[in-house]
Design a protein around this motif. Sequence first.
Motif: not given
Length: 281
Positions: A128-153
């Motif tokens: 079970v992978m705990v990703a984030s909504r930000m893996a698919v719906m990005a928010l500005p100023l949080a690029a690293a988190y979104g990229v890391s979670k999209r990569g996780l997916v």
Amino acid sequence: MAQRDLTGSRAVVTGAAGTFGRAIGDALRARGVRVVGLDLTASADAAAPVLACDVTDDDSVATACAEAVDRLGGLDLLVNNAGVGGPAPATEPPGEVVRRQLEVNLLGTWRVTAACTPALVESRGRVVMVASRMAVMALPLAAAYGVSKRGLVAYADALRLELAPAVSVTTVYPSMVRSPIHDSTAAAGLSLEGASQFEPLEGVVATVVRACAARRAHRDLATCRRVGAEMFLARHLPAVADRVVLRRVGERIRAGAFDDAPLAAGMVSRHRTAGRRGRED
């Protein structure tokens, strides 16, 4: 969907000392699961043991995972929960904050999963992978988190194909939960209050347990209906999703929410310049 009895199952939970990890471990134990946690600092609590593990270090991961599997006598469930956050504008060069998020959120998950794969294959277990909504719906100023979670997916999707049919892989998508992971963002003057809705921790934990217990494994699970709707929008109407986020961000900028945040200065200036030009036109 029908659920299976988890009594006697053996699980490893990463990030076990954090807000999510502690709650996930407790919920699984309540279902009769034997849980060993992994985190930076060990805990000798017999009821909730946590082994010291730095997920950014190959040797630490190999040692901790081997000990966890040995203690449990095998492995049926791996919950990849460990994660870190922090502000990281996409317009700035990637520094230590960016590298750490990629190392922990993406590569750390990869290391732990690889170390646990033989035991999971033997038991025909589940990841079970705990990703984030930000893996698919990005928010500005949080690029690293979104990229890391999209990569996780993306990693989860590849893993699912490689381990089939022996091991199933489910990705869980939480939204925002109040926890210390947001402290550094708030300290930088980039609080997301008003820009995104928070959801209760209990819903995230229940979804993770549901992912573990489902008789037939889910591929993806949103933690609430709102997140599911946002994920659908981001995947099928991405331009509309962008406009929704930009409208919310614009409202925050006009309210002066980021005026004291140096990392947001460029974005604020661009929005205000565009606004002045729009009024002049």
